[in-house]
Structures are given as C-alpha cells and as structure tokens.
Enzyme design. Structure first.
Site, PDB file in Angstrom:
ATOM      1  N   GLY A 191       0.829  -1.200   0.000  1.00  0.00           N
ATOM      2  CA  GLY A 191       0.000   0.000   0.000  1.00  0.00           C
ATOM      3  C   GLY A 191       0.861   1.247   0.000  1.00  0.00           C
ATOM      4  O   GLY A 191       1.819   1.347   0.769  1.00  0.00           O
ATOM      5  N   VAL A 194      -0.664   7.205   2.837  1.00  0.00           N
ATOM      6  CA  VAL A 194       0.063   8.221   3.599  1.00  0.00           C
ATOM      7  C   VAL A 194       0.989   7.588   4.635  1.00  0.00           C
ATOM      8  O   VAL A 194       2.182   7.883   4.693  1.00  0.00           O
ATOM      9  CB  VAL A 194      -0.926   9.188   4.278  1.00  0.00           C
ATOM     10  N   ILE A 195       0.435   6.707   5.463  1.00  0.00           N
ATOM     11  CA  ILE A 195       1.220   6.107   6.553  1.00  0.00           C
ATOM     12  C   ILE A 195       2.394   5.313   5.998  1.00  0.00           C
ATOM     13  O   ILE A 195       3.529   5.432   6.465  1.00  0.00           O
ATOM     14  CB  ILE A 195       0.324   5.199   7.423  1.00  0.00           C
ATOM     15  N   ARG A 283      -7.698   2.090   6.893  1.00  0.00           N
ATOM     16  CA  ARG A 283      -8.112   1.944   8.276  1.00  0.00           C
ATOM     17  C   ARG A 283      -9.615   1.674   8.338  1.00  0.00           C
ATOM     18  O   ARG A 283     -10.356   2.006   7.405  1.00  0.00           O
ATOM     19  CB  ARG A 283      -7.756   3.207   9.085  1.00  0.00           C
ATOM     20  N   ALA A 331      -7.034  13.843  11.263  1.00  0.00           N
ATOM     21  CA  ALA A 331      -7.139  14.361  12.631  1.00  0.00           C
ATOM     22  C   ALA A 331      -7.814  15.728  12.659  1.00  0.00           C
ATOM     23  O   ALA A 331      -8.670  16.001  13.518  1.00  0.00           O
ATOM     24  CB  ALA A 331      -5.747  14.451  13.259  1.00  0.00           C
ATOM     25  N   HIS A 455       9.733  38.454   0.309  1.00  0.00           N
ATOM     26  CA  HIS A 455      10.834  37.967  -0.523  1.00  0.00           C
ATOM     27  C   HIS A 455      12.129  37.981   0.281  1.00  0.00           C
ATOM     28  O   HIS A 455      12.430  38.974   0.944  1.00  0.00           O
ATOM     29  CB  HIS A 455      11.012  38.854  -1.763  1.00  0.00           C
TER      30      HIS A 455
END
Length: 476
Positions: A191, A194-195, A283, A331, A455
């Site tokens: 997979g 993200v994790i 999940r 979250a 800048h």
C-alpha cells in the site's frame, strides 16, 4: 448534579474527542471524556492514534531521519564536514516517545484547565435512561456515568490483510512501524498510502532498501495526477522502489523475515523477501466494544456509525465524529467536527466544509492539497484554467537546497474562483494554509496574485502559481 452525571460525555480522547470535550466545557456544559489509551507505565495517554501511534510520533521520526539524511548527503555542500556518521535508533525512538508523552500530558493539562472530567478506561453504552444514556467505564476502577448528550469519537484501527494478522514484529501496522528497534536492511510496504509512504521514507533515509507494492495502477490516485507524477519521480530518484498494479498473494512470516508472493502488473509471478513488512492498506472505524446494539445505535456495513451532515446519529442526543464516521480520516477533520458538535449542542449553527479540508503527506518532498484535482474537474466537465510554478525558480528554495516540486492552482475559467491548490515540495504542509483561507473566502486566483508575499520566501511560489493561471508569471 452528581459527580457521575454530565451534560456531555465524550467517548474517545483523540483529536475529535478531546477537542469536543474542551469546546463543550468552554460552552458551560459539565463534560466528561473517557479514553482507554495507556502508556508504558500504565497511566493515561490521551490523544488517540494521532498522538500515540500516528501523526505525532511519525513526524518525530521523520524529523530525526531527515536530519540524518541531511548530515550524510547535504552538509558537505554547505562546507560542513562530518566523520563517522551514525544513527542511534534507540535514542531516536526515545526522543519520539518523549514527544508523544509531552502531547499526552498537554491534553491532561487542558482537561484540568477547562474542568473536563477525565476517566481512564473503555467507554461503552449500557442503556438509555430518562435523562440521557448510561455509559460504563471499564478501567482500573469500573464506573458508570450518565450523560444527557453523548459524543462518540472512538477513531479507527489499521486494516489487516485478509488472513495475515499484525504481529508487530515482522508484519507491522503503523504502531509496529514506529517501533522497529534497528534499521532493517530490507523493508516492504503493501500500500502506498500516507502512513506507508511516511514510514517508508523514515527507514529508507536511515539505510533500508524499501520496496512498495501497490495494487492500484496509479501512484497516489487521490492526488492531482501532475503532482503525483512529480512525487513519484522524486521518490524513485531517492531510491524508493515502487511497483504499481500488483496483486498480493500469500504472505509468510518466519524467524528471518517475511516473504510476499505477488503478481506484477504484467501478470508475472514474483516474490519479495524482506526483514519486515509494513501493511498500509487503509483503516477501519473502531466500534468494537462500544456496545452500540444495547441502545440501537445504527452502524453501516463497514462498522462506521451512521450520521447525517451535522454528525447526528439515529439516536436523540447521540453524536459521532472523526474516523468513526463518513468522510476523510484526518485528525484535523475530526477536530472541526468535534467543535461543531459541541456548538450544535449549545444551539449554535457551525459549518464544516469537506472541500476545504487540507490533506498532507509528510514525505520529502511534502505533498499537500485542498479542493479538487484536475482529473476531478475534467470528470465533472468543469471549465477551468491551471497555473503552475516550480520551486526550482524560487530563490528561497535554492538557498534551502530543496528545489524539488511545484505549486499548482486550478481556477474556474469564467469566474476565476480557486477550485483547488496542489503542492509538492518544501514545507507544502505550511504553504497549503494560505490556499485553505483563500478558498474559504471564495477568493480568485487574481486575489492571490495581487497580494504582496515576502521575498525571499517559499510562499512566493504560491503567488507565482496564481499569476500562472493568467500566464503572467514574473520569475519563470
């Protein structure tokens, strides 16, 4: 009101739960929060997956591993010489644990400050009563509370491969991935979520040979395609081996490691041998042990609590927020819903717009986005204009020595309203906030193009990408 009777009871002390409890207390409600997370010493560890085995510890390890990679690969360009560079993994993990404990303790302090009653244990429904709901707390001391309103914020758990349980030694969830005691020579990831990418990045920087097996034919399918291609190019250049379109077969764990049998995108049988395997395939909502059936709380086929747009369940006075309900498992989404529910209980009318919830992947380069992707706009038949600006043309990025990536704006072809902003590159997680604010105020790309940006700064790339929508960048 007795010490066991509350206006609001929150089950779960993760980002959605603890924030909901604090907001409810701020609004004048007698509030309790129940949370079962326990630290190594047996004490309370509120903060949920995010604080204990998710967002917070992963960022601590990402920071440590990034320092290590900079020292080994980039310090020399700054004239900084090092000899005998090494990594003390035990010390790195100890620092991570310290960061986690600081966050746990911070939440307990906030409960005390806001007069939220905290109960350490597992909360579950017992029955409906005249004045609300009876909630059991199973912990060191079993207790029964009564709440007029109940907010369920029990989060989510890692999804395992069918027939392949997590042992957290060889086959790892996000929890085990954060506790690998030594740098593995080889590490597999099933997979490319993200994790997985974040944890793969940590151990790749420290010296592991990392292979990612992804079932989908595209890399980071939820990300804007142009941004995902840029990220894929960067990760591959760093040494991350990414195989797309694979079909995972049998997985066997032994004393020496893990063997994964799979079929590659061309249909050929392959085998991967690694010391450890991280499974990152999503999940699932955590409703186990909630005793939802005792009160008739409705769950869907995934085990998620069914709620309406305002997070109301099918039961009067019962609400649910965060990973345990529909919507993105983030979250900050949980926090927004927690605040909104507390305010709805108080009779207010808050609003949570999922389209302006930012997404972030804390790899290097970071990836962040808000709003719609180019492929979504094309699928919807929406007329749009796009503008991009590369960090390679940004002075601050050159000074940082981090010029990978770009900022991309998508705006309505007729009204110029910003429809999506996508970033891959340095500090994307911070830069995306400007885009979120702009979209909340229904800004146009011209609005951002006309705002003065400091800048040199990375944020100038945001301004330039907005200018690029009208094909008038100044520095590229």
């Amino acid at each position: 009101m007795s010490s066991k009777n509350f206006d609001v009871i929150v089950i779960g002390g993760g980002p959605g739960g603890y924030i909901a409890a604090i907001r409810a207390a701020q609004l004048g409600f007698a509030t309790a929060c129940i949370d079962e997370w326990t630290n190594a010493a047996g004490g309370p560890a509120p903060g949920g997956t995010c604080t204990n085995v998710g967002c917070i510890p992963s960022k601590a390890l990402l920071q440590s591993s990034e320092h290590f990679e900079h020292a080994g690969k980039h310090f020399a360009a700054h004239g900084i010489g090092l000899k005998d560079l090494s990594i003390d993994v035990a010390k790195m993990l100890a620092r991570k644990d310290t960061v986690v404990k600081q966050n746990n303790d911070g939440i307990l302090y906030l409960f005390k400050k806001n007069k939220v009653g905290f109960f350490h244990g597992r909360g579950s429904f017992v029955k409906a009563v005249d004045d609300g709901y009876e909630i059991a707390v199973a912990g060191a001391a079993n207790e029964t509370l009564v709440g007029k309103q109940v907010i369920v914020a029990t989060g989510s758990t890692a999804r395992a491969l069918p027939g392949v349980a997590f042992d957290e030694q060889r086959i790892l969830s996000n929890d085990g991935a954060l506790r690998i005691p030594a740098v593995p020579k080889t590490l597999g990831l099933i997979g490319s979520g993200v994790i997985g990418l974040e944890m793969g990045s940590v151990w790749r920087r420290l010296g592991a040979q990392v292979t990612v097996l992804e079932a989908l034919p595209t890399f980071l399918g939820a990300v804007d395609e142009q941004i995902a291609k840029e990220a894929h190019k960067a990760f591959t250049k760093q040494g991350l081996r990414i195989e797309l379109g694979v079909k995972v077969g049998e997985v066997n764990a032994g004393a020496d490691g893990v063997t994964v049998a799979y079929t590659d995108a061309k249909g050929a049988a392959q085998s991967l041998q690694v010391e450890r395997l991280i499974v990152s395939i999503g999940r699932v909502p955590n409703t186990t042990g909630l005793n939802a059936e005792a009160v008739g709380l409705r769950l869907d086929e995934r085990g998620a609590i069914v709620v309406d747009d305002d997070c109301r369940t099918n039961l009067p006075g019962v609400w649910a927020v965060g990973d345990v309900v529909r919507g993105p498992m983030l979250a900050h989404k949980a926090e927004e819903e927690g605040v909104a529910v507390a305010e709805r209980i108080a009779g207010q009318h808050p609003h949570v717009d999922f389209n302006t919830v930012p997404w972030v992947i804390y790899t290097s380069p970071e990836i962040a986005w808000v709003g719609q992707t180019e492929q979504q706009l094309k699928a919807a038949g929406r007329a749009y204009r796009a503008g991009t600006f590369p960090f390679s043309a940004n002075g601050r990025a050159r000074a940082l020595g981090d010029t990978t990536g770009m900022v991309k704006f998508l705006a309505d072809a007729g009204t110029d309203e910003i429809l999506g902003v996508h970033i891959v590159g340095p500090m994307a997680s911070e830069l995306i906030a400007e885009a979120v604010v702009a979209m909340e105020f229904r800004a146009s790309s011209e609005d951002i193009a006309r705002i003065c940006h400091a800048h040199p700064s990375l944020s100038e790339a945001t301004k330039e990408a907005a200018l690029a929508v009208d094909k008038r960048t100044l520095n590229f």
